[in-house]
Design a protein around this motif. Structure first.
Motif, PDB file in Angstrom:
ATOM      1  N   ARG A  24       0.849  -1.181   0.000  1.00  0.00           N
ATOM      2  CA  ARG A  24       0.000   0.000   0.000  1.00  0.00           C
ATOM      3  C   ARG A  24       0.891   1.239   0.000  1.00  0.00           C
ATOM      4  O   ARG A  24       1.727   1.425   0.887  1.00  0.00           O
ATOM      5  CB  ARG A  24      -0.921   0.014   1.211  1.00  0.00           C
ATOM      6  N   GLN A  25       0.722   2.081  -1.000  1.00  0.00           N
ATOM      7  CA  GLN A  25       1.438   3.348  -1.109  1.00  0.00           C
ATOM      8  C   GLN A  25       0.401   4.448  -1.318  1.00  0.00           C
ATOM      9  O   GLN A  25      -0.125   4.605  -2.415  1.00  0.00           O
ATOM     10  CB  GLN A  25       2.429   3.322  -2.277  1.00  0.00           C
ATOM     11  N   GLY A  26       0.106   5.180  -0.236  1.00  0.00           N
ATOM     12  CA  GLY A  26      -0.951   6.183  -0.334  1.00  0.00           C
ATOM     13  C   GLY A  26      -2.274   5.515  -0.656  1.00  0.00           C
ATOM     14  O   GLY A  26      -2.727   4.611   0.053  1.00  0.00           O
ATOM     15  N   ASP A  27      -2.905   5.925  -1.753  1.00  0.00           N
ATOM     16  CA  ASP A  27      -4.186   5.347  -2.160  1.00  0.00           C
ATOM     17  C   ASP A  27      -4.021   4.128  -3.065  1.00  0.00           C
ATOM     18  O   ASP A  27      -5.017   3.494  -3.439  1.00  0.00           O
ATOM     19  CB  ASP A  27      -5.035   6.401  -2.903  1.00  0.00           C
ATOM     20  N   GLN A  28      -2.790   3.817  -3.428  1.00  0.00           N
ATOM     21  CA  GLN A  28      -2.533   2.709  -4.343  1.00  0.00           C
ATOM     22  C   GLN A  28      -2.298   1.409  -3.564  1.00  0.00           C
ATOM     23  O   GLN A  28      -1.516   1.385  -2.604  1.00  0.00           O
ATOM     24  CB  GLN A  28      -1.319   3.005  -5.219  1.00  0.00           C
ATOM     25  N   ILE A  70       7.012   1.706   6.419  1.00  0.00           N
ATOM     26  CA  ILE A  70       8.120   2.625   6.166  1.00  0.00           C
ATOM     27  C   ILE A  70       7.559   4.034   6.081  1.00  0.00           C
ATOM     28  O   ILE A  70       6.709   4.331   5.237  1.00  0.00           O
ATOM     29  CB  ILE A  70       8.864   2.279   4.863  1.00  0.00           C
ATOM     30  N   HIS A  71       8.042   4.905   6.967  1.00  0.00           N
ATOM     31  CA  HIS A  71       7.605   6.305   6.992  1.00  0.00           C
ATOM     32  C   HIS A  71       8.744   7.180   6.475  1.00  0.00           C
ATOM     33  O   HIS A  71       9.889   7.051   6.908  1.00  0.00           O
ATOM     34  CB  HIS A  71       7.209   6.718   8.405  1.00  0.00           C
ATOM     35  N   SER A  72       8.413   8.079   5.554  1.00  0.00           N
ATOM     36  CA  SER A  72       9.429   8.941   4.958  1.00  0.00           C
ATOM     37  C   SER A  72       8.772  10.251   4.551  1.00  0.00           C
ATOM     38  O   SER A  72       7.617  10.531   4.918  1.00  0.00           O
ATOM     39  CB  SER A  72      10.064   8.253   3.745  1.00  0.00           C
TER      40      SER A  72
END
Length: 217
Positions: free
Chosen positions: A35-39, A191-193
């Motif tokens: 999951r990356q944002g809304d993706q 993972i937070h960046s």
């Protein structure tokens, strides 16, 4: 010589205290969700008994590459290698002890310039030269498996080896493990960046984990 020997012994003990999979590790399969944002992307992974691995059924090529990179990280950190095989050509010297009680280990020899910190028989800082950059990893919390420790919360940052310039931002990691059968398996990595000054989170979730059947001898 005594200092060098004690530094080597201190680092060796922490190195050998890491949790790794043993020679009977059968491998496993799992479903994966990125999951990356809304993706959101899904697929399947398989790590084999020899720690080779495969990522399948991921429709997006960039997502597959990202999952592949994480599965490689999972596998490579569970490999059990003898200390002398990995560090036999290095020398070790004690550095400073910080206020938390972490002892700095300065490396010479083949990996000259690398350094570590050891606290409570665990490596809590790694500073290594890898592919033209220095990567620095600070570990903030660990999981005691009873058979060695696993990193739970940590960060990483990269610097250009020649200029010292920071490359990219700091990434903060949180790993979750479950004991499945006799083995501790990662079931989640967050993972937070920052991207363009905005906070970003990437989540890898591994579910339906099933150990493979050991190969008959």
């Amino acid at each position: 010589m005594t200092e060098q020997l004690s530094a080597r012994n201190l680092f060796r003990a922490a190195y050998e205290n890491r949790y790794t999979w043993d020679k009977n590790f059968p491998g496993y399969t799992a479903d994966v969700q990125l999951r990356q944002g809304d993706q959101v992307y899904t697929g399947k992974i398989q790590i084999n008994s020899d720690l080779s691995f495969d990522v399948t059924d991921v429709a997006d090529e960039a997502a597959k590459k990202a999952i592949h990179s994480q599965v490689w990280e999972i596998a490579v950190h569970r490999v059990r290698r003898p200390f002398e095989e990995t560090h036999g050509k290095n020398t070790f010297e004690l550095g400073e002890t910080d206020p938390t009680g972490a002892v700095e280990i300065l490396v010479g020899g083949k990996a000259e310039g690398d350094r570590y910190k050891v606290r409570n028989n665990e490596v809590c800082l790694v500073h290594r030269f890898i592919h033209g950059v220095f990567v620095t990893i600070n570990t903030f919390s660990t999981i005691d498996t009873g058979e060695g420790y696993l990193s739970h919360r940590y960060d990483s940052i990269y610097h250009d080896a020649k200029t010292g310039e920071q490359k990219g931002g700091i990434q903060d990691f949180e790993d979750t493990y479950e004991k499945i059968g006799h083995y501790w398996i990662m079931t989640r990595r967050d993972i937070h960046s920052e991207e363009d000054g905005q906070p970003a989170t990437t989540e890898f979730a591994f579910s339906n984990v099933k150990l493979l059947q050991p190969v008959a001898v």
